[in-house]
Enzyme design. Structure first.
Site, short mmCIF file in Angstrom:
data_model
loop_
_atom_site.label_atom_id
_atom_site.label_comp_id
_atom_site.label_asym_id
_atom_site.label_seq_id
_atom_site.Cartn_x
_atom_site.Cartn_y
_atom_site.Cartn_z
N LYS A 169 0.82 -1.22 0.00
CA LYS A 169 0.00 0.00 0.00
C LYS A 169 0.85 1.26 0.00
CE LYS A 169 -2.19 -1.15 3.80
NZ LYS A 169 -1.80 -2.56 4.03
N THR A 170 1.82 1.31 0.90
CA THR A 170 2.62 2.53 1.03
C THR A 170 3.38 2.84 -0.25
OG1 THR A 170 2.85 2.25 3.43
CG2 THR A 170 4.48 3.63 2.33
N GLU A 174 -3.62 5.98 1.42
CA GLU A 174 -3.38 4.59 1.81
C GLU A 174 -4.56 4.15 2.68
OE1 GLU A 174 -0.04 2.05 4.32
OE2 GLU A 174 0.55 3.86 3.23
#
Length: 463
Positions: A121-122, A165
């Site tokens: 995600k990051t 995110e």
């Protein structure tokens, strides 16, 4: 575009303001003109960056830190009920707002892209933030990690796109109403909150159900993500875009060519090939970049322009981040803490390192995760030439009887891995310096404070 402040958030107080998710929201609110205050357990570069924006940041937690004129208190799921500032807020009737509700309020009136998945995600959120910014679109964004400096995990932009995110760990991603959602993968994790894969799939389905009518779901080729796509197939008003190397992918990866600590990626779209560079090694990072490309295209960003702009991404802190070189030894830092992430990063480094030895310092994160996945963590460490395993970083959890790093060490040893247990974190720099030689690569790995060891290892190697 200048969205107004959400109701009751003109004087917010953040408990745990230095955390990755909390600090980003605090930064955006400060940039929008809010009078931001908060507290954290210790001072940090992130806290200092918030002070530079005008925020008041207290160190330690005490009821008197909550200002008399605070309009709300923002908390994350990690804040315990006995926190004195939380108790003071409830006693005084100050509204308590979960971090996810605050972030959802910041997205109102914009075009949100929410990036979800058990891993990646990051990185994917960062790729979108950097590339859209490079195109002059000035997106707002909230990321779970810093791009290039403390406090660079968030930005209040003048453009219409908001990249966020989306955290599945506590189901908070169900609060968002994205125009585009990315689901990179779906795996069993966060064992304190999910009892089974069925519960996780249900949670992701709820998240997808919040995509606005006419919106787009981008899914990676991970089996869990594809199962999610199958579950929501045919949902009215939803476009599903599959990305990956599979023949049935809507945005297909034709080639991934390793280039040392980078990759060249070629995708097929509309009968044309687009080639761009991803400045971190490994197939999983290439897949993250293509998911970012698909999300941007869904918001009408020209594919060719976005592909080129993705080449401006230079990484995010703690995602195979080079910390330095000393004595001919490279020290790299990784946030990987789930076996899938550990395996992906080690395979990427193995491909990039060639014949060089890879030495890992691994710190397990959470007792519940180690209890459920300790064996798989040990198997992943078999990809390293040698490893040092620290005690479990507890984060928000209390110890579980019988759950220690020995579960990982025993599993790794059973698979023939060279693993050493070390209880004293302060002893690690000397231990690793004695193990490493010129040409070796040292990887500090885990979601806790193992990241602090990188500079100390480098200093020891230089001495």
């Amino acid at each position: 575009m200048s969205p107004t402040l959400p109701p009751a958030m003109d004087r917010p107080h953040f408990i745990g303001i230095g955390g990755a998710g909390m600090s980003g929201i605090a930064k955006i609110l400060a940039q929008r003109g809010a009078s931001v205050a908060g507290s954290d357990a210790r001072d940090s570069e992130t806290a200092q960056a918030l002070r530079a924006l005008g925020a008041t940041v207290h160190i330690g937690h005490a009821a008197e830190h909550l200002a008399p004129d605070a309009t709300c208190v923002v908390v994350s799921s990690a804040i315990r009920d006995d926190n004195p500032e939380l108790a003071a807020a409830r006693e005084r009737g100050v509204p308590v707002v979960h971090r996810s509700d605050a972030l959802a309020a910041l997205m109102v009136g914009l075009r949100p892209i929410a990036v979800a998945g058990t891993h990646g995600k990051t990185t994917t959120t960062s790729m979108l933030a950097v590339s859209l910014s490079a195109l002059g679109l000035d997106p707002s964004y909230a990321i779970g990690g810093d791009l290039d400096a403390p406090g660079s995990n968030a930005h209040h932009g003048t453009g219409e796109i908001f990249v966020a995110e989306a955290d599945e760990s506590d189901r908070s991603f169900q609060k968002y109403d994205p125009e585009v959602a990315i689901v990179l993968n779906v795996e069993l994790d966060h064992h304190a909150n999910y009892a089974s894969m069925d519960e996780i799939h249900e949670s992701f389905e709820t998240f997808v159900g919040k995509i606005v009518p006419g919106g787009t779901l981008v899914v990676g080729e991970h089996s869990g993500a594809r199962e999610l796509a199958a579950r929501v197939a045919g949902r009215e008003g939803l476009t599903v875009v599959k990305v990956g190397e599979d023949a049935d992918a809507d945005l297909r990866i034709a080639r991934i060519t390793p280039q040392g600590m980078a990759s060249e990626v070629t995708v097929c779209l509309g009968g044309r090939e687009h080639t761009f560079t991803v400045s971190v090694p490994g197939r999983h990072y290439a897949h993250n970049a293509v998911a970012a490309l698909a999300a941007g295209i869904a918001l009408d960003v020209p594919a060719e322009d976005l592909a080129k702009a993705l080449g401006t991404y230079t990484g995010v802190k703690r995602r195979l981040q080079l910390k330095g070189t000393a004595g001919g030894v490279q020290v790299i830092d990784s946030y990987a803490h789930h076996p899938t992430e550990m395996t992906a990063d080690l395979e990427a480094l193995r491909e990039a390192a060639g014949d060089r030895r890879i030495l890992v310092v691994f710190q397990p994160h959470l007792f519940s995760r180690t209890q459920e996945l300790g064996r798989e963590m040990g198997e992943a460490l078999g990809l390293a030439d040698a490893s040092v395993v620290l005690d479990i970083y507890p984060a928000r959890e209390d110890p579980i009887p019988g759950v220690t790093s020995a579960l990982i060490i025993d599993a790794a040893t059973a698979h023939g891995a060279d693993v050493t247990g070390e209880h004293d974190k302060d002893a690690v720099p000397a231990l690793v310096a004695g193990m490493a030689g010129p040409g070796d690569l040292v990887l500090t790995m885990g979601a806790g404070d193992v990241t602090d060891l990188g500079p100390r290892i480098l200093a020891r190697l230089e001495s």
